[in-house]
Design a protein around this motif. Structure first.
Motif, PDB file in Angstrom:
ATOM      1  N   THR A  48     -10.104  -8.942   5.476  1.00 12.87           N
ATOM      2  CA  THR A  48      -9.025  -9.181   6.447  1.00 12.87           C
ATOM      3  C   THR A  48      -8.250 -10.459   6.145  1.00 12.87           C
ATOM      4  O   THR A  48      -7.228 -10.738   6.773  1.00 12.87           O
ATOM      5  N   ASP A  51      -3.233 -10.579   2.540  1.00 14.31           N
ATOM      6  CA  ASP A  51      -1.927 -10.254   3.111  1.00 14.31           C
ATOM      7  C   ASP A  51      -1.661  -8.757   2.954  1.00 14.31           C
ATOM      8  O   ASP A  51      -1.405  -8.273   1.859  1.00 14.31           O
ATOM      9  N   ARG A  52      -1.708  -8.024   4.079  1.00 15.65           N
ATOM     10  CA  ARG A  52      -1.591  -6.560   4.008  1.00 15.65           C
ATOM     11  C   ARG A  52      -0.141  -6.091   3.908  1.00 15.65           C
ATOM     12  O   ARG A  52       0.120  -4.892   3.827  1.00 15.65           O
ATOM     13  N   THR A  53       0.815  -7.036   3.938  1.00 17.90           N
ATOM     14  CA  THR A  53       2.220  -6.623   3.841  1.00 17.90           C
ATOM     15  C   THR A  53       2.660  -6.511   2.379  1.00 17.90           C
ATOM     16  O   THR A  53       3.726  -5.994   2.097  1.00 17.90           O
ATOM     17  N   ASP A 106       2.393   3.290   5.442  1.00 19.93           N
ATOM     18  CA  ASP A 106       1.484   3.022   6.572  1.00 19.93           C
ATOM     19  C   ASP A 106       2.136   2.132   7.634  1.00 19.93           C
ATOM     20  O   ASP A 106       1.525   1.830   8.649  1.00 19.93           O
ATOM     21  N   GLY A 107       3.388   1.691   7.371  1.00 19.69           N
ATOM     22  CA  GLY A 107       4.078   0.872   8.369  1.00 19.69           C
ATOM     23  C   GLY A 107       3.710  -0.605   8.306  1.00 19.69           C
ATOM     24  O   GLY A 107       4.297  -1.420   9.003  1.00 19.69           O
ATOM     25  N   VAL A 108       2.747  -0.945   7.492  1.00 21.74           N
ATOM     26  CA  VAL A 108       2.321  -2.348   7.376  1.00 21.74           C
ATOM     27  C   VAL A 108       2.884  -2.964   6.087  1.00 21.74           C
ATOM     28  O   VAL A 108       3.339  -4.105   6.078  1.00 21.74           O
ATOM     29  N   VAL A 109       2.874  -2.202   5.009  1.00 20.58           N
ATOM     30  CA  VAL A 109       3.368  -2.691   3.719  1.00 20.58           C
ATOM     31  C   VAL A 109       4.864  -2.989   3.819  1.00 20.58           C
ATOM     32  O   VAL A 109       5.648  -2.148   4.246  1.00 20.58           O
ATOM     33  N   GLU A 110       5.250  -4.224   3.450  1.00 25.99           N
ATOM     34  CA  GLU A 110       6.664  -4.602   3.509  1.00 25.99           C
ATOM     35  C   GLU A 110       7.299  -4.714   2.132  1.00 25.99           C
ATOM     36  O   GLU A 110       8.496  -4.593   1.982  1.00 25.99           O
TER      37      GLU A 110
END
Lengths: 171, 171
Positions: A48, A51-53, A106-110
């Motif tokens: 966690t 950086d998941r973006t 997934d809506g998180v990756v930028e």
């Protein structure tokens, strides 16, 4: 290596055979990054602190390991487990690019960082993925091309110098 | 080379000695690019087909020759004839950076491309020049750093990969 094991280290050969057989049974592809892992999700993807973006797309787990060694990247990865190679019959379908597209949606990756090799196949792979992602409105970037750190112009090939000129960076 | 000339090619040695002596008498620094020429201005700087708004700063004429070989650049050059090297007693004054500043202040140059080497000295030189030019409001750029053309991540040093990540290019 095979000759050495068979002639001088038969116990080592048996251990290696067992380890490899075990790996074949236990290892699978991580649901998130597609690299090898024993569970459903690998430790790196489960971390966690990362950086998941940011999602860095590489060809093979060895490339992923090289980027990890730099300690300059703290995002997540996706391993294609190959590259486009029409001569070998590897197209977008064989490379399972649909799996990558599902992953980045997934809506998180930028931002998707394309870190395939700078060979012809790697460049073609990066180009195709960037087109697919652009059509979906996902921001993409590519590792910079240019003169390596510590490099001298006199010992750099002209293709690289030409690219370094074209892709020069404003200061 | 010296042994070969003295033992096996004495006429060649005499010709080389004469050519070198002649060059010492005839050659001087071009008023515009500071590289070697016989007249006041070298043929390259006198060529009206070249883009006079671009000025590429290199350390030595050998670097200039490498960039010419790419056929990817059609601007003018400025050869520093060295690099900052405090350990060797070479500072901004010894490098005659005032001459470069006078050259870029001709009202025609719009962008200065810093193409010094990516060694420590070359980077320091580029940094110092960029600071001097920024203070005068002149646009500067730097050759891109990154993975060389044809390069594979697995065989690239981690310093270069880290830079290629940090300076990644938006697509």
């Amino acid at each position: 290596m095979a000759y050495h094991l068979l002639q001088r280290d038969q116990r080592g050969a048996a251990r290696l055979a067992q380890a490899l057989g075990n790996a074949l049974q236990v290892l699978r592809h991580c649901d998130l990054c597609n690299a090898f892992t024993e569970g459903e999700i690998c430790q790196r993807c489960a971390n966690t602190q990362r950086d998941r973006t940011l999602l860095c797309v590489v060809e093979m787990p060895a490339d992923l390991a090289m980027i990890e060694q730099t300690h300059a990247y703290n995002g997540l990865y996706y391993a294609l487990m190959g590259r486009l190679s029409p001569l070998d019959g590897i197209g977008p379908r064989e490379l399972r690019l649909d799996k990558l597209l599902a992953r980045v949606s997934d809506g998180v990756v930028e931002e998707v960082i394309l870190a395939t090799n700078f060979t012809n196949e790697g460049e073609a792979t990066a180009h195709m993925i960037s087109e697919l992602l652009a059509a979906r409105g996902i921001r993409t970037s590519r590792l910079s091309r240019g003169v390596p750190v510590g490099g001298e112009l006199e010992h750099t090939d002209s293709g690289t110098i030409a690219q370094a000129l074209i892709e020069r960076r404003a200061l």
